[in-house]
Motif scaffolding. Sequence first.
Motif, PDB file in Angstrom:
ATOM      1  N   ALA A   3       0.818  -1.209   0.000  1.00 15.50           N
ATOM      2  CA  ALA A   3       0.000   0.000   0.000  1.00 15.50           C
ATOM      3  C   ALA A   3       0.854   1.262   0.000  1.00 15.50           C
ATOM      4  CB  ALA A   3      -0.929  -0.013   1.219  1.00 15.50           C
ATOM      5  N   VAL A   4       1.987   1.231   0.718  1.00 10.31           N
ATOM      6  CA  VAL A   4       2.850   2.412   0.767  1.00 10.31           C
ATOM      7  C   VAL A   4       3.419   2.723  -0.611  1.00 10.31           C
ATOM      8  CG1 VAL A   4       4.961   3.370   1.751  1.00 10.31           C
ATOM      9  CG2 VAL A   4       3.428   1.993   3.183  1.00 10.31           C
ATOM     10  N   THR A   5       3.840   1.691  -1.327  1.00  9.21           N
ATOM     11  CA  THR A   5       4.414   1.888  -2.665  1.00  9.21           C
ATOM     12  C   THR A   5       3.377   2.423  -3.628  1.00  9.21           C
ATOM     13  OG1 THR A   5       5.968   0.075  -2.277  1.00  9.21           O
ATOM     14  CG2 THR A   5       5.618   0.749  -4.560  1.00  9.21           C
ATOM     15  N   GLN A   6       2.126   1.936  -3.523  1.00  7.73           N
ATOM     16  CA  GLN A   6       1.073   2.388  -4.422  1.00  7.73           C
ATOM     17  C   GLN A   6       0.785   3.872  -4.264  1.00  7.73           C
ATOM     18  OE1 GLN A   6      -2.190  -0.230  -3.568  1.00  7.73           O
ATOM     19  NE2 GLN A   6      -1.564  -1.715  -5.131  1.00  7.73           N
ATOM     20  N   LYS A   7       1.041   4.432  -3.068  1.00  3.74           N
ATOM     21  CA  LYS A   7       0.746   5.855  -2.824  1.00  3.74           C
ATOM     22  C   LYS A   7       1.846   6.769  -3.380  1.00  3.74           C
ATOM     23  CE  LYS A   7      -1.952   5.003   1.384  1.00  3.74           C
ATOM     24  NZ  LYS A   7      -2.047   5.247   2.842  1.00  3.74           N
ATOM     25  N   LEU A   8       2.991   6.200  -3.722  1.00  2.50           N
ATOM     26  CA  LEU A   8       4.079   7.013  -4.250  1.00  2.50           C
ATOM     27  C   LEU A   8       3.751   7.520  -5.642  1.00  2.50           C
ATOM     28  CD1 LEU A   8       7.204   4.888  -3.194  1.00  2.50           C
ATOM     29  CD2 LEU A   8       6.434   7.044  -2.182  1.00  2.50           C
ATOM     30  N   PRO A   9       4.274   8.679  -6.029  1.00  4.00           N
ATOM     31  CA  PRO A   9       4.106   9.158  -7.409  1.00  4.00           C
ATOM     32  C   PRO A   9       4.720   8.166  -8.393  1.00  4.00           C
ATOM     33  CG  PRO A   9       4.948  10.898  -5.983  1.00  4.00           C
ATOM     34  CD  PRO A   9       5.006   9.636  -5.193  1.00  4.00           C
ATOM     35  N   LEU A  10       4.194   8.175  -9.624  1.00  2.00           N
ATOM     36  CA  LEU A  10       4.663   7.238 -10.644  1.00  2.00           C
ATOM     37  C   LEU A  10       6.169   7.351 -10.854  1.00  2.00           C
ATOM     38  CD1 LEU A  10       4.107   5.159 -12.855  1.00  2.00           C
ATOM     39  CD2 LEU A  10       3.613   7.065 -14.416  1.00  2.00           C
ATOM     40  N   ARG A  11       6.693   8.577 -10.861  1.00  2.00           N
ATOM     41  CA  ARG A  11       8.120   8.777 -11.083  1.00  2.00           C
ATOM     42  C   ARG A  11       8.951   8.045 -10.035  1.00  2.00           C
ATOM     43  NH1 ARG A  11      11.511  12.306  -8.754  1.00  2.00           N
ATOM     44  NH2 ARG A  11       9.754  13.390  -7.759  1.00  2.00           N
ATOM     45  N   LEU A  12       8.522   8.119  -8.774  1.00  2.00           N
ATOM     46  CA  LEU A  12       9.272   7.458  -7.708  1.00  2.00           C
ATOM     47  C   LEU A  12       9.104   5.945  -7.768  1.00  2.00           C
ATOM     48  CD1 LEU A  12       8.630   9.855  -4.682  1.00  2.00           C
ATOM     49  CD2 LEU A  12      10.674   9.653  -6.111  1.00  2.00           C
ATOM     50  N   ARG A  13       7.917   5.488  -8.150  1.00  2.00           N
ATOM     51  CA  ARG A  13       7.716   4.036  -8.269  1.00  2.00           C
ATOM     52  C   ARG A  13       8.617   3.454  -9.354  1.00  2.00           C
ATOM     53  NH1 ARG A  13       2.038   5.104  -8.130  1.00  2.00           N
ATOM     54  NH2 ARG A  13       1.796   4.239 -10.230  1.00  2.00           N
ATOM     55  N   VAL A  14       8.723   4.166 -10.475  1.00  2.00           N
ATOM     56  CA  VAL A  14       9.598   3.704 -11.560  1.00  2.00           C
ATOM     57  C   VAL A  14      11.058   3.703 -11.105  1.00  2.00           C
ATOM     58  CG1 VAL A  14      10.477   4.263 -13.861  1.00  2.00           C
ATOM     59  CG2 VAL A  14       8.027   4.426 -13.385  1.00  2.00           C
ATOM     60  N   ARG A  15      11.472   4.789 -10.435  1.00  2.62           N
ATOM     61  CA  ARG A  15      12.855   4.864  -9.964  1.00  2.62           C
ATOM     62  C   ARG A  15      13.162   3.739  -8.988  1.00  2.62           C
ATOM     63  NH1 ARG A  15      14.708   9.526  -5.943  1.00  2.62           N
ATOM     64  NH2 ARG A  15      13.636   8.046  -4.566  1.00  2.62           N
ATOM     65  N   ASN A  16      12.262   3.481  -8.040  1.00  2.00           N
ATOM     66  CA  ASN A  16      12.488   2.418  -7.057  1.00  2.00           C
ATOM     67  C   ASN A  16      12.519   1.042  -7.725  1.00  2.00           C
ATOM     68  OD1 ASN A  16      12.529   4.326  -5.042  1.00  2.00           O
ATOM     69  ND2 ASN A  16      10.395   3.994  -4.414  1.00  2.00           N
ATOM     70  N   HIS A  17      11.696   0.879  -8.776  1.00  3.75           N
ATOM     71  CA  HIS A  17      11.633  -0.406  -9.477  1.00  3.75           C
ATOM     72  C   HIS A  17      12.972  -0.728 -10.136  1.00  3.75           C
ATOM     73  CE1 HIS A  17       9.709  -3.744 -11.565  1.00  3.75           C
ATOM     74  NE2 HIS A  17      10.252  -3.319 -12.694  1.00  3.75           N
ATOM     75  N   TYR A  18      13.617   0.309 -10.705  1.00  6.08           N
ATOM     76  CA  TYR A  18      14.856   0.077 -11.447  1.00  6.08           C
ATOM     77  C   TYR A  18      16.115   0.361 -10.633  1.00  6.08           C
ATOM     78  CZ  TYR A  18      12.059  -0.569 -15.617  1.00  6.08           C
ATOM     79  OH  TYR A  18      11.153  -1.054 -16.538  1.00  6.08           O
ATOM     80  N   THR A  19      15.957   0.642  -9.344  1.00  8.84           N
ATOM     81  CA  THR A  19      17.132   0.788  -8.479  1.00  8.84           C
ATOM     82  C   THR A  19      17.058  -0.157  -7.279  1.00  8.84           C
ATOM     83  OG1 THR A  19      16.072   2.603  -7.243  1.00  8.84           O
ATOM     84  CG2 THR A  19      17.492   3.200  -9.116  1.00  8.84           C
ATOM     85  N   GLU A  20      16.136  -1.082  -7.297  1.00  6.29           N
ATOM     86  CA  GLU A  20      15.985  -2.013  -6.181  1.00  6.29           C
ATOM     87  C   GLU A  20      17.257  -2.838  -5.994  1.00  6.29           C
ATOM     88  OE1 GLU A  20      13.001  -5.621  -4.659  1.00  6.29           O
ATOM     89  OE2 GLU A  20      12.460  -4.383  -6.387  1.00  6.29           O
ATOM     90  N   GLY A  21      17.756  -2.854  -4.777  1.00  2.00           N
ATOM     91  CA  GLY A  21      18.969  -3.605  -4.468  1.00  2.00           C
ATOM     92  C   GLY A  21      20.251  -2.837  -4.681  1.00  2.00           C
ATOM     93  N   PHE A  22      20.178  -1.593  -5.203  1.00  2.00           N
ATOM     94  CA  PHE A  22      21.386  -0.788  -5.426  1.00  2.00           C
ATOM     95  C   PHE A  22      21.993  -0.384  -4.078  1.00  2.00           C
ATOM     96  CE2 PHE A  22      21.490   1.037  -9.933  1.00  2.00           C
ATOM     97  CZ  PHE A  22      20.858  -0.084 -10.457  1.00  2.00           C
TER      98      PHE A  22
END
Length: 369
Positions: A3-22
């Motif tokens: 639920a917390v991730t869904q509330k984030l703006p699309l830009r941040l969700r995309v960034r988190n998706h492609y930087t996971e584990g960095f």
Amino acid sequence: MDAVTQKLPLRLRVRNHYTEGFPARSDFPTGIKGLFAFGRNLVQEMPLGLRRLIRLQPVLALISSLICIFLMRSGFEYIPFSLGFLALALAFIATRLYLLAERADSNIGKVTDFVVQYALSDILIFVLPFYWESTSGDSRNLSFSLLVLAMTVIANWDELYERFILRYAIALTLFSGLTFFVMLNFIFPVLFGLRNIHSLLLSAGISAVLVLLANHPLRWLGHSWRNITAVLLGLAIFLQLVWFGRSLIPPAPLKLAEHTACVSVSKRVPVEPFTRMAQGDHRRASYFTAIFAPLGLHEGIRHVWKHNGQPVVNIDLGEIQGGRKEGYRTWSRHTLREGPGEYEVEVWTAGGQLVGEGRFTVTEGEAAP
């Protein structure tokens, strides 16, 4: 997705998706040295976000290729795009070599194999549309474009690549050599205006060197004479295939844009289709071709006329010059002493590569006035 991730703006969700584990950038020193250490850590650890980014590379390669073709057809040259993509592909190979020299265990070797696989994949996806564009219908050079398509599928299918290519020195030699070759053989005529036969020879030689440098490290060449023999045999087969199979290689980026049999050509425009001739009449037919070539390219062209599958005349048309949006227009004439039947005109480069071919049928009857 929580639920917390869904509330984030699309830009941040995309960034988190492609930087996971960095890892955090602050964990590394500042400056260039720290940046290199950060990058090396990413490649060695291969976090989930980086693997997601790498999976986008084939899509980006295809998009860049289609953009180049669109700009080319719109009258713009695509040299900067080609240079940029080639630099990117070679950067992947250089990264592999760097990691190879510094690797401390077999895991680094696996990472480098992964990197070079995606580099080869990007090269194939980028050049594939250009080779398909240079393929004329169901002509013999369709077989090479199908080969490039099959190689593209294998490079993007991890299980196939690992099972049939990566495990065998001779297969890796052929696969990598052909991949480098199709890229360089496309790039050289675009960048330097090389004739296709010169591009073919130069590309084959450089590709053989790149295979030895980038795809056959000590784990292949240093372990046994059997591996060395396999690599050298693979290179010999690769060079033989390129030379003796050159008639099957589409002369990208040349393209047969327009072709037709006609009664005559007026102001570089075909006039009236040629379809009929009277019995015993030896009428003269023309075959018109418009060949697209990039700016600065000069290429020798010839027409080979055939009647019912048998060659009857070979006509040298001299050089075409690239840079015309509608293609360089040229034509040949032949007196049809063979009479009615199936005629075919093949368009060849001076170096022996098939640009395309066209067919027309001449029936017996009164010719049009």
